[in-house]
Design a protein around this motif. Sequence first.
Motif, PDB file in Angstrom:
ATOM      1  N   ALA A 188      38.433  81.491 -20.094  1.00 54.19           N
ATOM      2  CA  ALA A 188      38.840  81.007 -21.416  1.00 54.19           C
ATOM      3  C   ALA A 188      38.087  81.725 -22.530  1.00 54.19           C
ATOM      4  O   ALA A 188      38.666  82.048 -23.579  1.00 54.19           O
ATOM      5  N   ARG A 189      36.822  81.997 -22.313  1.00 52.33           N
ATOM      6  CA  ARG A 189      36.042  82.688 -23.348  1.00 52.33           C
ATOM      7  C   ARG A 189      36.417  84.167 -23.411  1.00 52.33           C
ATOM      8  O   ARG A 189      36.377  84.781 -24.487  1.00 52.33           O
ATOM      9  N   ARG A 190      36.763  84.753 -22.287  1.00 59.59           N
ATOM     10  CA  ARG A 190      37.235  86.141 -22.319  1.00 59.59           C
ATOM     11  C   ARG A 190      38.514  86.238 -23.142  1.00 59.59           C
ATOM     12  O   ARG A 190      38.712  87.189 -23.906  1.00 59.59           O
ATOM     13  N   LEU A 191      39.381  85.242 -22.988  1.00 64.89           N
ATOM     14  CA  LEU A 191      40.617  85.239 -23.765  1.00 64.89           C
ATOM     15  C   LEU A 191      40.341  85.058 -25.254  1.00 64.89           C
ATOM     16  O   LEU A 191      41.018  85.653 -26.097  1.00 64.89           O
ATOM     17  N   GLU A 192      39.344  84.257 -25.598  1.00 64.36           N
ATOM     18  CA  GLU A 192      38.948  84.135 -26.994  1.00 64.36           C
ATOM     19  C   GLU A 192      38.470  85.474 -27.538  1.00 64.36           C
ATOM     20  O   GLU A 192      38.787  85.857 -28.679  1.00 64.36           O
ATOM     21  N   ALA A 193      37.691  86.183 -26.720  1.00 67.57           N
ATOM     22  CA  ALA A 193      37.197  87.491 -27.142  1.00 67.57           C
ATOM     23  C   ALA A 193      38.345  88.479 -27.328  1.00 67.57           C
ATOM     24  O   ALA A 193      38.375  89.249 -28.298  1.00 67.57           O
ATOM     25  N   ILE A 194      39.308  88.461 -26.404  1.00 71.24           N
ATOM     26  CA  ILE A 194      40.471  89.345 -26.525  1.00 71.24           C
ATOM     27  C   ILE A 194      41.229  89.052 -27.804  1.00 71.24           C
ATOM     28  O   ILE A 194      41.623  89.966 -28.546  1.00 71.24           O
TER      29      ILE A 194
END
Length: 346
Positions: free
Chosen positions: A221-227
């Motif tokens: 979920a945090r990787r998607l926020e970063a993306i």
Amino acid sequence: MYLGRSLFDLAMFDFIYAEESILDHPRTRALIDRFPRAQLVPCDRYGEVFNRTAQNFRLQKRRPALILAHKAGRRVLPAPDGYGIGGEHNYYFSHLLNCPYDCRYCFLQGLYRSAHLVLFVNYEDFQQDIAAHIAVDAPDTPYFFSGYDCDSLALEGITHFTADFLPFFADHPQAYFELRTKSVRIKTLLATEPLPNCVVAFSMTPPALADQFEVGAPPVARRLEAIAALQERGWPIGLRFDPLLYDRAYEERYRDLFSLVFSQIQRDSLHSVSLGQFRLPQGMYKTMHKLYPDEKLLAYGLEEKNGMVSYRPALAQKLHDFCADQLLQYIPTELFFPCPSTTLQV
């Protein structure tokens, strides 16, 4: 917006080993000054510490030391077969050896005797060698990958790797640069004008499997926020579904993962999407199995053939075909780069 935090922002190294020849290098001095309570241990060559026998990898992983070194010899190497994303000339280079994350499937655990982190401080020499390859390959477009022996961004707060290399690749627009990562350490990228020739490529795993096997890495979920933050800024994004991991609910897990990912990202700014099979050289696999003898991931459905350990061909094919079919419901074929796999070739 989630900017991320390095694992070592609030911690410190107990020991910093540094080669005597680079003790006065500006990056060495800056790191020593940053961790004033760490014990500094000069050494002749980093291999004296990193490659010595009878090291306890699992114990070191809890509290790795930092080793500062000079990278001599060949600094830019041909990328392994299947590692490319459309280019004819593919290279990798490693400013860092090892990763602060503890992914159970990672080949680095079977490659190195030590869990300590080696940082090569002579960035200028790497850049000189990359420039030489760019000149040789002209007018073709070479690709340079930085996340093979490490995570490109996980230690950005310490290494300032992107801060040093983004200006270099801005001056060499005829070459592509990939930052492969699970990290959400993107502050430098958000503060930099996006480069069309720099791909920020995030490794993705179904969340339930990531929680189980990607110890210490940011949640999906945090990787998607970063993306999302990077796409809003204008950075080209890559998605790396590598390695594909089998479990009994793999269809549900990967179907849900792809649905989650493509519901939250902008598809029109995707640079590339790749799939890769779980595969390990036999020697690395044996080392990893000794480290984690009870790890089911390193047991179920695997076989050894021609010196490689991977899923049985029928199982690998089924997993690959399902994921490829699902992905192509979201992306055009020209963005899709399935990596050749030993399990699909034998």
